[in-house]
Motif scaffolding. Structure first.
Motif, PDB file in Angstrom:
ATOM      1  N   ILE A   1      10.889  -7.773 -17.442  1.00 46.13           N
ATOM      2  CA  ILE A   1      10.341  -6.729 -16.862  1.00 46.13           C
ATOM      3  C   ILE A   1      11.168  -5.414 -16.976  1.00 46.13           C
ATOM      4  CG2 ILE A   1       9.957  -5.298 -14.671  1.00 46.13           C
ATOM      5  CD1 ILE A   1       9.620  -8.380 -13.420  1.00 46.13           C
ATOM      6  N   PHE A   2      10.522  -4.350 -17.662  1.00 46.41           N
ATOM      7  CA  PHE A   2      10.967  -2.988 -18.013  1.00 46.41           C
ATOM      8  C   PHE A   2      10.433  -2.257 -17.119  1.00 46.41           C
ATOM      9  CE2 PHE A   2      10.264   1.028 -20.578  1.00 46.41           C
ATOM     10  CZ  PHE A   2      11.597   1.360 -20.629  1.00 46.41           C
ATOM     11  N   LEU A   3      11.170  -1.475 -16.286  1.00 45.79           N
ATOM     12  CA  LEU A   3      10.835  -0.548 -15.130  1.00 45.79           C
ATOM     13  C   LEU A   3      11.516   0.696 -15.339  1.00 45.79           C
ATOM     14  CD1 LEU A   3       9.283   0.267 -12.466  1.00 45.79           C
ATOM     15  CD2 LEU A   3      11.251  -0.834 -11.336  1.00 45.79           C
ATOM     16  N   ILE A   4      10.869   1.897 -15.356  1.00 46.04           N
ATOM     17  CA  ILE A   4      11.543   2.973 -15.157  1.00 46.04           C
ATOM     18  C   ILE A   4      10.840   3.813 -14.120  1.00 46.04           C
ATOM     19  CG2 ILE A   4      12.021   5.484 -16.273  1.00 46.04           C
ATOM     20  CD1 ILE A   4      12.771   4.105 -18.762  1.00 46.04           C
ATOM     21  N   ASN A   5      11.610   4.228 -13.148  1.00 42.86           N
ATOM     22  CA  ASN A   5      11.189   5.106 -11.917  1.00 42.86           C
ATOM     23  C   ASN A   5      12.062   6.261 -11.641  1.00 42.86           C
ATOM     24  OD1 ASN A   5      12.955   3.665 -10.541  1.00 42.86           O
ATOM     25  ND2 ASN A   5      11.586   2.919  -8.789  1.00 42.86           N
ATOM     26  N   TRP A   6      13.014   6.486 -12.526  1.00 43.81           N
ATOM     27  CA  TRP A   6      13.797   7.535 -12.158  1.00 43.81           C
ATOM     28  C   TRP A   6      14.639   7.707 -13.512  1.00 43.81           C
ATOM     29  CZ3 TRP A   6      12.825  11.191  -8.800  1.00 43.81           C
ATOM     30  CH2 TRP A   6      13.699  12.146  -8.428  1.00 43.81           C
TER      31      TRP A   6
ATOM     32  N   SER B   1       0.778  -1.281  -0.079  1.00 48.54           N
ATOM     33  CA  SER B   1       0.002  -0.004  -0.124  1.00 48.54           C
ATOM     34  C   SER B   1       0.853   1.309  -0.047  1.00 48.54           C
ATOM     35  CB  SER B   1      -0.883  -0.063   1.133  1.00 48.54           C
ATOM     36  OG  SER B   1      -0.227  -0.093   2.410  1.00 48.54           O
ATOM     37  N   LYS B   2       2.028   1.341   0.454  1.00 44.04           N
ATOM     38  CA  LYS B   2       2.971   2.339   0.708  1.00 44.04           C
ATOM     39  C   LYS B   2       3.958   2.314  -0.436  1.00 44.04           C
ATOM     40  CE  LYS B   2       5.893   4.798   3.853  1.00 44.04           C
ATOM     41  NZ  LYS B   2       6.835   4.346   4.895  1.00 44.04           N
ATOM     42  N   LYS B   3       4.143   3.539  -0.942  1.00 45.60           N
ATOM     43  CA  LYS B   3       4.998   3.861  -2.364  1.00 45.60           C
ATOM     44  C   LYS B   3       6.572   3.501  -1.589  1.00 45.60           C
ATOM     45  CE  LYS B   3       6.566   7.344  -5.662  1.00 45.60           C
ATOM     46  NZ  LYS B   3       5.939   8.533  -6.379  1.00 45.60           N
ATOM     47  N   PRO B   4       6.843   2.748  -2.328  1.00 45.09           N
ATOM     48  CA  PRO B   4       8.461   2.323  -1.753  1.00 45.09           C
ATOM     49  C   PRO B   4       9.464   3.109  -2.383  1.00 45.09           C
ATOM     50  CG  PRO B   4       7.533   0.196  -2.764  1.00 45.09           C
ATOM     51  CD  PRO B   4       6.782   1.588  -3.315  1.00 45.09           C
ATOM     52  N   HIS B   5      10.682   3.074  -1.708  1.00 42.85           N
ATOM     53  CA  HIS B   5      11.735   4.051  -2.342  1.00 42.85           C
ATOM     54  C   HIS B   5      12.233   3.712  -3.855  1.00 42.85           C
ATOM     55  CE1 HIS B   5      15.920   5.673  -2.745  1.00 42.85           C
ATOM     56  NE2 HIS B   5      15.406   6.745  -1.893  1.00 42.85           N
ATOM     57  N   ARG B   6      12.690   4.480  -4.625  1.00 45.32           N
ATOM     58  CA  ARG B   6      12.591   4.109  -5.903  1.00 45.32           C
ATOM     59  C   ARG B   6      13.830   3.115  -6.382  1.00 45.32           C
ATOM     60  NH1 ARG B   6      14.378   9.660  -5.543  1.00 45.32           N
ATOM     61  NH2 ARG B   6      16.525  10.135  -5.538  1.00 45.32           N
ATOM     62  N   ASN B   7      14.868   3.141  -5.323  1.00 46.42           N
ATOM     63  CA  ASN B   7      15.799   2.279  -5.393  1.00 46.42           C
ATOM     64  C   ASN B   7      15.624   0.574  -5.062  1.00 46.42           C
ATOM     65  OD1 ASN B   7      17.327   4.482  -6.050  1.00 46.42           O
ATOM     66  ND2 ASN B   7      18.618   4.633  -3.922  1.00 46.42           N
TER      67      ASN B   7
ATOM     68  N   ALA C   1       8.057  -1.914  -8.361  1.00 44.48           N
ATOM     69  CA  ALA C   1       7.608  -2.644  -9.314  1.00 44.48           C
ATOM     70  C   ALA C   1       5.998  -2.977  -8.764  1.00 44.48           C
ATOM     71  CB  ALA C   1       8.295  -3.581 -10.069  1.00 44.48           C
ATOM     72  N   ARG C   2       6.208  -3.798  -7.702  1.00 45.36           N
ATOM     73  CA  ARG C   2       5.128  -4.638  -7.108  1.00 45.36           C
ATOM     74  C   ARG C   2       4.024  -3.593  -6.529  1.00 45.36           C
ATOM     75  NH1 ARG C   2       6.072 -10.117  -5.582  1.00 45.36           N
ATOM     76  NH2 ARG C   2       4.029  -9.781  -4.670  1.00 45.36           N
ATOM     77  N   TRP C   3       4.512  -2.589  -6.248  1.00 42.99           N
ATOM     78  CA  TRP C   3       3.599  -1.468  -5.729  1.00 42.99           C
ATOM     79  C   TRP C   3       2.860  -0.850  -7.028  1.00 42.99           C
ATOM     80  CZ3 TRP C   3       4.216   3.643  -7.104  1.00 42.99           C
ATOM     81  CH2 TRP C   3       3.076   4.684  -6.351  1.00 42.99           C
ATOM     82  N   LEU C   4       3.478  -0.619  -7.965  1.00 37.98           N
ATOM     83  CA  LEU C   4       2.825  -0.065  -9.209  1.00 37.98           C
ATOM     84  C   LEU C   4       1.709  -0.997  -9.888  1.00 37.98           C
ATOM     85  CD1 LEU C   4       3.340   2.459 -10.715  1.00 37.98           C
ATOM     86  CD2 LEU C   4       5.115   1.358 -12.013  1.00 37.98           C
ATOM     87  N   VAL C   5       2.188  -2.409  -9.980  1.00 36.70           N
ATOM     88  CA  VAL C   5       1.126  -3.220 -10.306  1.00 36.70           C
ATOM     89  C   VAL C   5      -0.046  -3.365  -9.362  1.00 36.70           C
ATOM     90  CG1 VAL C   5       0.949  -5.890 -11.133  1.00 36.70           C
ATOM     91  CG2 VAL C   5       3.022  -4.428 -11.754  1.00 36.70           C
ATOM     92  N   SER C   6       0.248  -3.323  -8.276  1.00 39.80           N
ATOM     93  CA  SER C   6      -0.812  -3.638  -7.021  1.00 39.80           C
ATOM     94  C   SER C   6      -1.684  -2.571  -6.907  1.00 39.80           C
ATOM     95  CB  SER C   6      -0.275  -3.935  -5.780  1.00 39.80           C
ATOM     96  OG  SER C   6      -1.050  -4.039  -4.831  1.00 39.80           O
ATOM     97  N   GLN C   7      -1.013  -1.294  -7.252  1.00 40.85           N
ATOM     98  CA  GLN C   7      -2.085  -0.019  -6.909  1.00 40.85           C
ATOM     99  C   GLN C   7      -2.844   0.493  -8.110  1.00 40.85           C
ATOM    100  OE1 GLN C   7      -2.312   1.484  -3.812  1.00 40.85           O
ATOM    101  NE2 GLN C   7      -1.327  -0.509  -3.268  1.00 40.85           N
ATOM    102  N   ASN C   8      -2.633  -0.170  -9.305  1.00 36.63           N
ATOM    103  CA  ASN C   8      -3.160   0.179 -10.365  1.00 36.63           C
ATOM    104  C   ASN C   8      -4.255  -0.675 -10.751  1.00 36.63           C
ATOM    105  OD1 ASN C   8      -2.460   2.330 -12.758  1.00 36.63           O
ATOM    106  ND2 ASN C   8      -0.436   1.898 -11.977  1.00 36.63           N
ATOM    107  N   SER C   9      -5.575  -0.344 -11.330  1.00 33.78           N
ATOM    108  CA  SER C   9      -6.646  -1.269 -11.433  1.00 33.78           C
ATOM    109  C   SER C   9      -6.771  -1.344 -12.967  1.00 33.78           C
ATOM    110  CB  SER C   9      -7.892  -0.421 -11.011  1.00 33.78           C
ATOM    111  OG  SER C   9      -8.156   0.533 -11.918  1.00 33.78           O
ATOM    112  N   TRP C  10      -5.915  -0.771 -13.929  1.00 32.79           N
ATOM    113  CA  TRP C  10      -6.149  -0.945 -15.282  1.00 32.79           C
ATOM    114  C   TRP C  10      -4.723  -0.708 -15.922  1.00 32.79           C
ATOM    115  CZ3 TRP C  10      -5.268   3.017 -19.073  1.00 32.79           C
ATOM    116  CH2 TRP C  10      -5.277   4.380 -18.282  1.00 32.79           C
ATOM    117  N   GLY C  11      -4.742  -1.245 -17.377  1.00 29.09           N
ATOM    118  CA  GLY C  11      -3.435  -0.939 -17.955  1.00 29.09           C
ATOM    119  C   GLY C  11      -3.733  -1.319 -19.433  1.00 29.09           C
ATOM    120  N   VAL C  12      -2.708  -1.316 -20.199  1.00 29.09           N
ATOM    121  CA  VAL C  12      -2.905  -1.698 -21.648  1.00 29.09           C
ATOM    122  C   VAL C  12      -2.125  -2.995 -21.791  1.00 29.09           C
ATOM    123  CG1 VAL C  12      -2.396  -0.813 -23.963  1.00 29.09           C
ATOM    124  CG2 VAL C  12      -3.078   0.828 -22.473  1.00 29.09           C
ATOM    125  N   LEU C  13      -3.033  -3.844 -22.523  1.00 29.41           N
ATOM    126  CA  LEU C  13      -2.547  -5.234 -22.762  1.00 29.41           C
ATOM    127  C   LEU C  13      -2.461  -5.246 -24.271  1.00 29.41           C
ATOM    128  CD1 LEU C  13      -2.007  -7.842 -21.554  1.00 29.41           C
ATOM    129  CD2 LEU C  13      -4.438  -8.484 -21.766  1.00 29.41           C
TER     130      LEU C  13
END
Lengths: 216, 216
Positions: free
Chosen positions: A183-188, A35-41, A47-59
């Motif tokens: 997995i392709f993740l950009i968060n900074w 539930s809490k946004k983790p540190h970007r490092n 990544a898990r936070w981002l996936v869990s908190q969103n309810s929709w995306g583009v497939l």
């Protein structure tokens, strides 16, 4: 009385333990409080936070009807109960829609999610690397019918998307999941964060699985 | 005095006319005022509204690095100045990101946009057909350097995404556009709305082009 309580507590703990193990076994990804946004490092947790908190995306799938073009489609998804994600995105798709029928012909797929609609990007532009984005690439598969995993997918999806329960029965909706391979993740700034599928699915925590703590 | 005014008015009108023709010629899509949500049965106007009102979407390309998988990426885009869309999405992409480098190898692409983040879907789920979604499929092309279209793309993007002006010069950002070949629009129950690219780009209006009216 104390002994009885201890025995009872032990029984409950055992049940919960096997229940959690059962879910783990059927959904692969370790359940995680997100539930809490983790540190970007901490790429895996982020990544898990981002996936869990969103309810929709583009497939995205490959469209034979459109000359093999990559075809993106807005979908709802869920990776678990609220604040209890497994990391694996589940979908409720009908073959009346191109995405499901594309996937039945060619499983190659990706799911793309942005942090932007969560409202946690401040004033950053959606394309600014400080506003996170993730693309999970892999295979889009039908979840085995009448399996434990299908139960889990149903519960995960119908809890986060209650109206799905009432969607037309004659539209052949089925549960799908994305079997993640990359997995392709950009968060900074500084390019994509190195992150393996195993690191993502098994994100380590210093405490016991939070799920247990909820039942004790 | 009246004659002078008429001559002056004629000159201004002529200039505006050629200015508009010039833009039309360089960007193809007819400029259109799109601030108000159109009726769902007007598929072309609805599609143009959806593209014009959104500032970001998911741009899909074919990833050779990932076994030819469809690779979606969150990007910002603009189809024109605010409330003055051309219908053609422009992007500002760096080849440091996979999407631009994928497109230079294989132009097949799609852009997917949801109505959900606009906040106009009421209580509908993002996957509910009454919450509109559009996928524009076609070719992702570099806009000709030093062309009128590049000027237009720069103006369209930097107006809606002001921070782009300051993005690092050494990151090789280039202007891209999606040359649309197919449109998939769902904005209500009953499946995708029939909509040709020509209908989308040339959306008819009963009045003179609104752009002219702003200058008279």
């Amino acid at each position: 009385m104390n002994n009885k309580r201890s025995v009872h507590c032990f029984q409950v703990l055992s049940l919960v333990f096997f229940f959690v193990l059962g879910i783990q076994d059927s959904v692969q990804g370790r359940l995680l409080s997100v539930s809490k946004k983790p540190h970007r490092n901490d790429a895996a947790a982020y990544a898990r936070w981002l996936v869990s908190q969103n309810s929709w995306g583009v497939l995205n799938t490959i469209s034979k009807d459109l000359g093999g073009a990559p075809f993106g489609n807005v979908v709802s998804f869920s990776d678990g109960l609220p604040n209890e994600g497994s990391g694996i995105p589940y979908f409720y798709l009908t073959t009346l829609d191109p995405t499901a029928s594309n996937a039945l012909k060619d499983k190659r797929s990706s799911l793309t999610i942005s942090e932007y609609p969560l409202g946690t990007c401040g004033k950053s532009d959606p394309e600014n690397p400080s506003c996170a984005k993730i693309t999970l690439t892999g295979k889009l598969l039908v979840v085995d019918k009448n399996s434990k995993e299908e139960e889990y997918a149903r519960s995960a999806l119908f809890t986060k998307h209650p109206e799905m329960k009432g969607w037309p029965k004659d539209h052949n909706f089925q549960f799908f999941k994305l079997e993640i391979e990359d997995i392709f993740l950009i968060n900074w700034f500084g390019g994509p964060k190195p992150l393996t599928v195993d690191q993502y699915l098994q994100t380590k925590k210093s405490k016991l699985a939070f799920v247990l703590s909820k039942y004790i």
